[in-house]
Scaffold this motif. Structure first.
Motif, PDB file in Angstrom:
ATOM      1  N   ARG A 156       0.829  -1.374   0.219  1.00 43.77           N
ATOM      2  CA  ARG A 156       0.026  -0.032   0.173  1.00 43.77           C
ATOM      3  C   ARG A 156       0.971   1.041  -0.013  1.00 43.77           C
ATOM      4  NH1 ARG A 156      -0.022  -4.710   0.847  1.00 43.77           N
ATOM      5  NH2 ARG A 156      -0.180  -4.299   3.636  1.00 43.77           N
ATOM      6  N   GLY A 157       0.399   2.196  -0.703  1.00 48.94           N
ATOM      7  CA  GLY A 157       1.361   3.525  -0.598  1.00 48.94           C
ATOM      8  C   GLY A 157       0.366   4.051  -0.840  1.00 48.94           C
ATOM      9  N   VAL A 195       3.236   2.734   2.637  1.00 51.39           N
ATOM     10  CA  VAL A 195       2.876   3.276   4.037  1.00 51.39           C
ATOM     11  C   VAL A 195       2.140   1.940   4.526  1.00 51.39           C
ATOM     12  CG1 VAL A 195       0.459   3.950   4.632  1.00 51.39           C
ATOM     13  CG2 VAL A 195       1.274   5.025   2.850  1.00 51.39           C
ATOM     14  N   GLY A 196       2.957   2.058   5.477  1.00 50.50           N
ATOM     15  CA  GLY A 196       2.870   0.478   6.287  1.00 50.50           C
ATOM     16  C   GLY A 196       4.307  -0.043   6.303  1.00 50.50           C
ATOM     17  N   LEU A 206      -2.714   1.521  -4.780  1.00 49.47           N
ATOM     18  CA  LEU A 206      -1.479   0.085  -4.360  1.00 49.47           C
ATOM     19  C   LEU A 206      -0.587  -0.588  -5.083  1.00 49.47           C
ATOM     20  CD1 LEU A 206      -4.638  -2.391  -4.879  1.00 49.47           C
ATOM     21  CD2 LEU A 206      -3.842  -1.625  -3.064  1.00 49.47           C
ATOM     22  N   VAL A 207       0.956  -1.022  -4.492  1.00 50.88           N
ATOM     23  CA  VAL A 207       2.451  -0.551  -5.210  1.00 50.88           C
ATOM     24  C   VAL A 207       2.397  -2.389  -5.600  1.00 50.88           C
ATOM     25  CG1 VAL A 207       4.402  -0.248  -4.913  1.00 50.88           C
ATOM     26  CG2 VAL A 207       2.710   0.784  -3.794  1.00 50.88           C
ATOM     27  N   VAL A 237       7.752   1.788 -10.977  1.00 49.82           N
ATOM     28  CA  VAL A 237       6.932   0.577 -10.306  1.00 49.82           C
ATOM     29  C   VAL A 237       5.238   0.775 -10.546  1.00 49.82           C
ATOM     30  CG1 VAL A 237       8.244  -0.279  -8.239  1.00 49.82           C
ATOM     31  CG2 VAL A 237       5.999   1.361  -7.935  1.00 49.82           C
ATOM     32  N   GLU A 238       4.952  -0.473 -10.656  1.00 47.75           N
ATOM     33  CA  GLU A 238       3.942  -0.169 -11.269  1.00 47.75           C
ATOM     34  C   GLU A 238       2.390   0.375 -10.141  1.00 47.75           C
ATOM     35  OE1 GLU A 238      -0.175  -2.814 -13.172  1.00 47.75           O
ATOM     36  OE2 GLU A 238       1.803  -3.600 -13.603  1.00 47.75           O
ATOM     37  N   VAL A 239       1.535   0.909 -10.035  1.00 46.60           N
ATOM     38  CA  VAL A 239       1.072   1.585  -9.585  1.00 46.60           C
ATOM     39  C   VAL A 239      -0.545   1.631  -9.822  1.00 46.60           C
ATOM     40  CG1 VAL A 239       3.000   2.441  -7.736  1.00 46.60           C
ATOM     41  CG2 VAL A 239       1.520   3.798  -9.505  1.00 46.60           C
ATOM     42  N   TRP A 240      -1.534   0.775  -8.990  1.00 45.82           N
ATOM     43  CA  TRP A 240      -2.717   1.428  -9.477  1.00 45.82           C
ATOM     44  C   TRP A 240      -3.506   2.547  -8.662  1.00 45.82           C
ATOM     45  CZ3 TRP A 240      -5.346  -4.278  -9.361  1.00 45.82           C
ATOM     46  CH2 TRP A 240      -5.000  -5.045 -10.612  1.00 45.82           C
ATOM     47  N   ARG A 241      -4.393   3.315  -9.173  1.00 43.89           N
ATOM     48  CA  ARG A 241      -5.121   4.076  -7.756  1.00 43.89           C
ATOM     49  C   ARG A 241      -6.125   3.367  -7.234  1.00 43.89           C
ATOM     50  NH1 ARG A 241      -3.522   9.879  -9.154  1.00 43.89           N
ATOM     51  NH2 ARG A 241      -4.945  10.127  -7.168  1.00 43.89           N
TER      52      ARG A 241
END
Length: 394
Positions: free
Chosen positions: A342-343, A354-355, A371-372, A387-391
């Motif tokens: 989580r980011g 985050v965490g 999400l990372v 890196v790929e992240v999803w909103r």
């Protein structure tokens, strides 16, 4: 061990083989967030007539520089008129007089907002090109064209486009009815006193919200027991639904109520190369007399939500918006698993985690906006590596 891609494909195949949504025609006021069931075509040209982009004067592009007599005045909402020569005072959005083909902004010939009266003259400082400041009929979309394709999610712009075409209703896919069954003897209902050794049930609420945002109708129930008979009773009491989602009881240990109840019915359980969310189950069971797909997610709240995001949401609503973003700091990941962290996106254009990776860190998830994804084969990513992240901040 199954890959994430293989399990995603299996989930899609299972759900789509059983769920065949009907089409509903709803008023535009009730269509926000719904998914279009078929192509929508505009019955009219958009815009439906040539109109002015500016407050100014409608003229002909072959007019020479010099004085032009004002021969008319047209406001938005007026009927289309014929061009009487010279210059016609025209407001933004007003229909172009037939015969005029360009607009001169009012400030180009005088004081903004100060229009010459009919019979007075303006001074055209230089000739203008054909089409200047004119919104041509059909320039957005010609009549009969596909305005929105089937599968489009109807947001503010999409609903506005339908309304601008004169359409008052939209054909949308019926919402799937999803039964959410949160299981575990360790769970307690939020708001009740928390006994020793118990935790509050977060999954019923979070999965219900996720289903609702994805366009479904969530029907949640809790089975706060590890007795298979209690889960069987909950499923037997359910009315007709399109899909069942369970949380908890899917691992290989003792007291795995979902696995113990559903595996004899043909539901398959196994491990996906995913962290968190490795234990998964899927299959079809009989609910209210009909074969119904069931997805079995892990019980830890982060695992459950990550499972929804990776496997079910794409079927219901489509893929999340994806970005490639540099990491704010280095991170380690198990190379044999697809890790989802989580980011949060930073003002510097990076993503900070985050965490930690733990599947119980729901508060950290709640403070995240992405999400990372750290794929299989990646054991370490350095700061600055993309890196790929999803909103997920919808």
């Amino acid at each position: 061990m199954t890959t994430v891609a293989e399990h995603r494909a299996a989930v899609r195949g299972l759900v789509e083989s059983h769920w065949h949504p009907a089409t509903e025609v709803v008023p535009l006021g009730a269509a926000l967030g719904r998914v279009l069931a078929e192509d929508a075509r505009t019955p009219i040209d958009l815009p439906p007539f040539d109109n002015s982009q500016m407050d100014g004067y409608a003229v002909r592009s072959d007019a020479a520089a010099g004085p032009l007599r004002v021969t008319g005045h047209v406001a938005a909402g007026d009927p289309i008129t014929s061009f009487a020569g010279g210059a016609v005072a025209i407001m933004t959005g007003a229909p172009m007089p037939v015969g005029a083909d360009a607009v001169v902004p009012v400030e180009a010939v005088g004081t903004p907002g100060d229009f010459a009266a009919v019979g007075e003259t303006i001074e055209l400082r230089q000739p203008v090109e054909r089409g200047t400041f004119v919104r041509a009929r059909g320039s957005d979309l010609p009549g009969g064209s596909v305005l929105l394709e089937a599968g489009a999610t109807l947001g503010p712009a999409q609903l506005g486009a339908l309304a601008a075409s004169g359409l008052s209703t939209a054909p949308v896919r019926a919402r799937p009815r999803v039964l959410i069954v949160s299981t575990g003897a360790e769970l307690a209902e939020p708001g009740e006193p928390l006994r020793t050794g118990a935790i509050y049930d977060a999954n019923a609420v979070s999965l219900s919200a996720a289903i609702t945002l994805a366009g479904g109708i969530a029907l949640a129930t809790g089975v706060y027991s590890d007795e298979p008979g209690h889960l069987r009773l909950a499923l037997e009491a359910a009315g007709p639904v399109d899909l069942v989602v369970t949380s908890g009881g899917v691992s290989a240990g003792a007291h795995e109520v979902v696995r113990d109840t559903l595996e004899p019915l043909g539901v398959r359980f196994g491990s996906v190369a995913l962290q968190p969310g490795g234990p998964q189950g899927l299959g079809a069971i009989t609910v209210a007399g009909a074969a119904t797909p069931v997805l079995c997610f892990p019980g830890n709240p982060v695992s459950s939500l990550v499972s929804f995001e990776l496997f079910l949401r794409p079927v219901l609503r489509g893929d999340r918006p994806m970005l490639r973003v540099p990491l704010a700091a280095s991170v380690d990941s198990p190379g044999t698993k697809h890790q989802v962290r989580r980011g949060r996106l930073t003002d510097a254009g990076t993503v900070e985690l985050v965490g930690g990776p733990g599947s119980h860190l729901l508060a950290a998830y709640a403070r995240s906006d992405v999400l990372v994804h750290l794929p299989v084969g990646l054991s370490r990513a350095e700061a600055g590596e993309t890196v790929e992240v999803w909103r997920i901040d919808e």
